[in-house]
Design an enzyme around this catalytic site. Sequence first.
Site, PDB file in Angstrom:
ATOM      1  CE  LYS A  90      -3.892  -1.981   2.558  1.00 21.84           C
ATOM      2  NZ  LYS A  90      -4.830  -1.768   3.667  1.00 21.84           N
ATOM      3  CG  ASP A 128      -7.764   0.639   3.908  1.00 18.13           C
ATOM      4  OD1 ASP A 128      -8.589  -0.248   3.623  1.00 18.13           O
ATOM      5  OD2 ASP A 128      -6.536   0.471   3.839  1.00 18.13           O
TER       6      ASP A 128
HETATM    7  P1  NDP Z   1       1.904  -1.543   9.336  1.00 21.39           P
HETATM    8  O1  NDP Z   1       2.894  -2.646   9.314  1.00 21.39           O
HETATM    9  O2  NDP Z   1       2.045  -0.398   8.389  1.00 21.39           O
HETATM   10  O3  NDP Z   1       1.853  -0.906  10.835  1.00 21.39           O
HETATM   11  C1  NDP Z   1       1.856  -1.762  11.955  1.00 21.39           C
HETATM   12  C2  NDP Z   1       1.595  -0.950  13.215  1.00 21.39           C
HETATM   13  O4  NDP Z   1       1.526  -1.873  14.320  1.00 21.39           O
HETATM   14  C3  NDP Z   1       2.684   0.055  13.561  1.00 21.39           C
HETATM   15  O5  NDP Z   1       2.124   1.164  14.199  1.00 21.39           O
HETATM   16  C4  NDP Z   1       3.569  -0.755  14.532  1.00 21.39           C
HETATM   17  O6  NDP Z   1       4.288   0.043  15.434  1.00 21.39           O
HETATM   18  C5  NDP Z   1       2.522  -1.510  15.305  1.00 21.39           C
HETATM   19  N1  NDP Z   1       3.050  -2.721  15.918  1.00 21.39           N
HETATM   20  C6  NDP Z   1       3.408  -3.864  15.280  1.00 21.39           C
HETATM   21  N2  NDP Z   1       3.851  -4.756  16.185  1.00 21.39           N
HETATM   22  C7  NDP Z   1       3.794  -4.153  17.405  1.00 21.39           C
HETATM   23  C8  NDP Z   1       4.111  -4.561  18.722  1.00 21.39           C
HETATM   24  N3  NDP Z   1       4.575  -5.791  18.967  1.00 21.39           N
HETATM   25  N4  NDP Z   1       3.891  -3.706  19.738  1.00 21.39           N
HETATM   26  C9  NDP Z   1       3.402  -2.468  19.496  1.00 21.39           C
HETATM   27  N5  NDP Z   1       3.087  -2.009  18.250  1.00 21.39           N
HETATM   28  C10 NDP Z   1       3.287  -2.847  17.225  1.00 21.39           C
HETATM   29  O7  NDP Z   1       0.482  -2.266   9.170  1.00 21.39           O
HETATM   30  P2  NDP Z   1      -0.880  -1.615   8.658  1.00 21.39           P
HETATM   31  O8  NDP Z   1      -0.953  -0.237   9.173  1.00 21.39           O
HETATM   32  O9  NDP Z   1      -1.040  -1.848   7.223  1.00 21.39           O
HETATM   33  O10 NDP Z   1      -1.968  -2.561   9.383  1.00 21.39           O
HETATM   34  C11 NDP Z   1      -2.196  -2.473  10.786  1.00 21.39           C
HETATM   35  C12 NDP Z   1      -3.329  -3.408  11.173  1.00 21.39           C
HETATM   36  O11 NDP Z   1      -4.561  -2.987  10.582  1.00 21.39           O
HETATM   37  C13 NDP Z   1      -3.107  -4.843  10.722  1.00 21.39           C
HETATM   38  O12 NDP Z   1      -3.513  -5.685  11.761  1.00 21.39           O
HETATM   39  C14 NDP Z   1      -4.036  -5.000   9.539  1.00 21.39           C
HETATM   40  O13 NDP Z   1      -4.486  -6.334   9.407  1.00 21.39           O
HETATM   41  C15 NDP Z   1      -5.188  -4.077   9.942  1.00 21.39           C
HETATM   42  N6  NDP Z   1      -5.944  -3.575   8.781  1.00 21.39           N
HETATM   43  C16 NDP Z   1      -7.265  -3.930   8.657  1.00 21.39           C
HETATM   44  C17 NDP Z   1      -8.009  -3.470   7.596  1.00 21.39           C
HETATM   45  C18 NDP Z   1      -9.449  -3.867   7.472  1.00 21.39           C
HETATM   46  O14 NDP Z   1     -10.026  -3.718   6.381  1.00 21.39           O
HETATM   47  N7  NDP Z   1     -10.074  -4.334   8.532  1.00 21.39           N
HETATM   48  C19 NDP Z   1      -7.419  -2.597   6.551  1.00 21.39           C
HETATM   49  C20 NDP Z   1      -6.044  -2.250   6.808  1.00 21.39           C
HETATM   50  C21 NDP Z   1      -5.333  -2.746   7.870  1.00 21.39           C
HETATM   51  P3  NDP Z   1       5.805   0.497  15.143  1.00 21.39           P
HETATM   52  O15 NDP Z   1       5.713   1.717  14.257  1.00 21.39           O
HETATM   53  O16 NDP Z   1       6.319   0.782  16.497  1.00 21.39           O
HETATM   54  O17 NDP Z   1       6.482  -0.658  14.453  1.00 21.39           O
END
Ligand code: NDP
Length: 311
Positions: A90, A128
């Site tokens: 994305k 989204d």
């Molecule tokens: P990204 O990989 O871009 O971002 C992940 C986020 O999660 C970051 O803020 C990251 O923080 C945080 N994170 C990951 N692991 C941890 C951890 N162990 N502890 C704390 N924070 C953590 O993913 P996306 O933004 O694309 O997606 C995020 C979520 O949203 C996913 O679960 C995805 O499935 C869901 N989603 C659902 C949609 C729907 O249609 N329902 C559409 C789009 C997404 P940091 O910056 O610190 O790494």
Amino acid sequence: MPNTDNTWTLADLYQWDTNGVSLAVVGHPVSHSLSPCMHNAALRMLAEDDCAYADWHYYKFDIAPEQLAEALPVFHDKGFRGLNLTVPHKVDVLTHGLAIPKDSRVTKIGAANTLKWSDQGYHAYNTDTFGMSRAIAETLYPGNEYPLNGKTIVLLGAGGAARAAAFRCLEEGCRELWIGNRNPERLATLVDALADSRVKTFAPAAAGGLDFGEAPLLINATSVGLKPEEGAPFSFSGRKEAWRVFDMIYNPSQTALLKDAKAHGLTCANGLPMLVWQGALALGIWIETTLAEAEAVAAPLASEMAAALPS
Ligand code: NDP
């Protein structure tokens, strides 16, 4: 007609040969995607009223990050009318200039999940934002067309989904937007991009000591909870506020966050309706000319898509 249940590859794309209109979700991994099931159900409904849609089919393609720049021109040459991009494409599609942002909102969000064929290349949209808002309206604030308006919102995350969520919260007129993220640098980048005085930040570890007001809406846009063994990214213990909770994660359907929210008697919902509504708007974009027209046809498409999902 190619099989819509298959997971197709870049090698298959080079051989793609069908007279019909092809649509697809492109991701890595993608075999688990519910999008073909949803979209093909909505296309069958459209075909009942207009036989032109009988030849429209939605597929899934597993394209690795290093293949995206090669694959998109091939999708375009093969005439794929629309693509949905999912993890991990994305953001890359915009940073690598592989599609043309449809408007300045897409550029500001910095992430696109929907592409539409044009003579000049693919136009990029982000559905989204709309998907999240409609899902929150439907599940947490029924009858409210703009559910984020006037709310105090606590947003967890600063990745692609959080960027889209933050942008929509501000655009819809939230009162305050509190954003917490594990990585403070990523959080600062997002706050700079938003450039809005309603935005406040917090460190997730210090959230327990903060007062967010009387009836905040919590949106989880982190991936914490995707793995069943993971804990919750926020705790409601000791809090008296009437929170409403939206977790973008839909698989598992009950994350630790949602279980904790339910245990505290809070109204909450998972991300499945968001998946449905973002998909409905994407299909609307492919079949209509303007974004306003696409939004206007999204509701019946969303109903059909939701009904098609495995329960
Ligand atoms: P990204 O990989 O871009 O971002 C992940 C986020 O999660 C970051 O803020 C990251 O923080 C945080 N994170 C990951 N692991 C941890 C951890 N162990 N502890 C704390 N924070 C953590 O993913 P996306 O933004 O694309 O997606 C995020 C979520 O949203 C996913 O679960 C995805 O499935 C869901 N989603 C659902 C949609 C729907 O249609 N329902 C559409 C789009 C997404 P940091 O910056 O610190 O790494």
